[in-house]
Design a protein around this motif. Structure first.
Motif, PDB file in Angstrom:
ATOM      1  N   LEU A  90       0.833  -1.202   0.000  1.00  0.00           N
ATOM      2  CA  LEU A  90       0.000   0.000   0.000  1.00  0.00           C
ATOM      3  C   LEU A  90       0.869   1.254   0.000  1.00  0.00           C
ATOM      4  CD1 LEU A  90      -2.864  -0.945   2.507  1.00  0.00           C
ATOM      5  CD2 LEU A  90      -2.965  -0.847   0.010  1.00  0.00           C
ATOM      6  N   SER A  91       1.956   1.222   0.793  1.00  0.00           N
ATOM      7  CA  SER A  91       2.868   2.367   0.824  1.00  0.00           C
ATOM      8  C   SER A  91       3.517   2.573  -0.541  1.00  0.00           C
ATOM      9  CB  SER A  91       3.954   2.145   1.882  1.00  0.00           C
ATOM     10  OG  SER A  91       3.399   2.077   3.177  1.00  0.00           O
ATOM     11  N   ALA A  92       3.891   1.475  -1.198  1.00  0.00           N
ATOM     12  CA  ALA A  92       4.507   1.575  -2.524  1.00  0.00           C
ATOM     13  C   ALA A  92       3.539   2.158  -3.539  1.00  0.00           C
ATOM     14  CB  ALA A  92       4.987   0.201  -2.979  1.00  0.00           C
ATOM     15  N   ILE A  93       2.259   1.760  -3.449  1.00  0.00           N
ATOM     16  CA  ILE A  93       1.252   2.290  -4.382  1.00  0.00           C
ATOM     17  C   ILE A  93       1.041   3.785  -4.148  1.00  0.00           C
ATOM     18  CG2 ILE A  93      -1.201   2.214  -4.984  1.00  0.00           C
ATOM     19  CD1 ILE A  93      -1.105  -0.810  -4.397  1.00  0.00           C
ATOM     20  N   ARG A  94       0.947   4.196  -2.873  1.00  0.00           N
ATOM     21  CA  ARG A  94       0.776   5.621  -2.576  1.00  0.00           C
ATOM     22  C   ARG A  94       1.982   6.425  -3.062  1.00  0.00           C
ATOM     23  NH1 ARG A  94      -1.617   3.611   2.328  1.00  0.00           N
ATOM     24  NH2 ARG A  94       0.423   3.694   3.354  1.00  0.00           N
ATOM     25  N   MET A  95       3.181   5.865  -2.858  1.00  0.00           N
ATOM     26  CA  MET A  95       4.387   6.563  -3.291  1.00  0.00           C
ATOM     27  C   MET A  95       4.427   6.678  -4.807  1.00  0.00           C
ATOM     28  SD  MET A  95       8.239   5.804  -1.995  1.00  0.00           S
ATOM     29  CE  MET A  95       7.676   6.122  -0.324  1.00  0.00           C
ATOM     30  N   ALA A  96       3.972   5.635  -5.508  1.00  0.00           N
ATOM     31  CA  ALA A  96       3.944   5.682  -6.973  1.00  0.00           C
ATOM     32  C   ALA A  96       2.986   6.765  -7.458  1.00  0.00           C
ATOM     33  CB  ALA A  96       3.533   4.316  -7.530  1.00  0.00           C
ATOM     34  N   ALA A  97       1.851   6.925  -6.764  1.00  0.00           N
ATOM     35  CA  ALA A  97       0.886   7.955  -7.142  1.00  0.00           C
ATOM     36  C   ALA A  97       1.488   9.353  -6.952  1.00  0.00           C
ATOM     37  CB  ALA A  97      -0.380   7.802  -6.315  1.00  0.00           C
ATOM     38  N   ILE A  98       2.201   9.529  -5.834  1.00  0.00           N
ATOM     39  CA  ILE A  98       2.839  10.825  -5.576  1.00  0.00           C
ATOM     40  C   ILE A  98       3.901  11.117  -6.620  1.00  0.00           C
ATOM     41  CG2 ILE A  98       4.293  12.091  -3.937  1.00  0.00           C
ATOM     42  CD1 ILE A  98       2.843  10.593  -1.691  1.00  0.00           C
ATOM     43  N   LEU A  99       4.694  10.111  -6.974  1.00  0.00           N
ATOM     44  CA  LEU A  99       5.735  10.297  -7.982  1.00  0.00           C
ATOM     45  C   LEU A  99       5.134  10.622  -9.344  1.00  0.00           C
ATOM     46  CD1 LEU A  99       8.211   7.408  -7.039  1.00  0.00           C
ATOM     47  CD2 LEU A  99       8.530   9.875  -6.690  1.00  0.00           C
ATOM     48  N   ALA A 100       3.976  10.040  -9.636  1.00  0.00           N
ATOM     49  CA  ALA A 100       3.313  10.342 -10.908  1.00  0.00           C
ATOM     50  C   ALA A 100       2.910  11.808 -10.969  1.00  0.00           C
ATOM     51  CB  ALA A 100       2.098   9.432 -11.088  1.00  0.00           C
TER      52      ALA A 100
END
Length: 259
Positions: free
Chosen positions: A208-218
């Motif tokens: 879940l943390s990785a998915i949230r971080m990917a969204a922020i990076l996008a």
């Protein structure tokens, strides 16, 4: 007329002597005498814990218990009794046992027991260290809060002729186990990890943390792209995110002990 076959849920204890053939080859009379003595001591412990001996083929012993707690208490008592008796023998003449304990559904035909419930106990016994005890996940679930013992989770193990994997725990016996090596399997003890529910929960949070971080990076990538002034600053948050995820994944992969 054949007796009807019934089913029941019971706790199975499987025990087997280690290196019995070697001991017999060196001194048949002494080995048989030791086996009879140890078997009698184990039988007394099984009876005192309200168990029943199902069979004693060769150097093995199979017993059943109505209580899971009493079965594990009996297994611990057996290994400690054997360790005390071995202390009075030369190392070359010591006889150690492996023990496996499983809670499962079995087939009952007169006084005999059959089925996967019995087979799993036997497979756990074969995987145990000399002087050690392995228990299945269902046994651990019943005794974890009822006995003042430590347990090492050895992971979900594949066992012969059993569909699916079996959660396996090692009972901590302190100094009861012998400091000897019998086979190459003993030289590479199973890795200790947390129980599956705890491990899966931590990895789920990591994903879940990785998915949230990917969204922020996008979002940051879009900002960098639409405000382009020749500086590709987006690479720095990406690098930081990668380092963070590697450190956190390494932390989750550390071996832990379940108590």
């Amino acid at each position: 007329m054949d007796s009807p076959i019934e089913r029941k849920l019971t706790t199975i204890l499987s025990a087997d002597a280690v290196g019995y053939s070697r001991l017999m080859g060196e001194d048949e009379a002494a080995t048989l005498g030791t086996l009879k003595t140890y078997r009698a001591a184990c039988a007394a412990l099984i009876e005192s814990h309200r168990g029943r001996i199902v069979g004693t083929a060769g150097d093995s012993m199979l017993a059943e218990f109505a209580s899971v707690v009493r079965a594990v208490e009996c297994a611990v008592g057996m290994q400690r009794e054997i360790a005390e008796r071995n202390a009075g023998l030369p190392e070359a003449r010591q006889m150690w046992f492996r023990i496996g304990v499983n809670l499962g559904d079995v087939l009952v035909e007169q006084d005999d027991l059959y089925g996967d419930g019995v087979n799993i106990a036997a497979r756990l016994q074969a995987l145990a260290d000399p002087g050690g005890i392995l228990i299945s996940g269902p046994v651990f679930d019943q005794v974890r809060d009822k006995l003042s013992l430590g347990f090492d989770f050895l992971g979900d193990q594949s066992v012969k002729n059993i569909a699916g994997q079996v959660p396996v725990y090692r009972v901590q016996l302190g100094g009861a186990a012998p400091a000897i090596k019998i086979s190459s399997r003993d030289d590479a003890p199973a890795r200790r990890t947390d129980p599956p529910d705890k491990r899966d929960s931590r990895w789920h949070r990591f994903y879940l943390s990785a998915i949230r971080m990917a969204a922020i990076l996008a979002v940051l990538f879009a900002i960098n792209l639409f405000t382009w002034d020749g500086d590709f600053w987006f690479k720095w948050p990406v690098l930081g995110a990668i380092i963070y995820l590697i450190i956190r994944a390494s932390w989750l992969l550390r071996p832990r002990t379940a108590k």
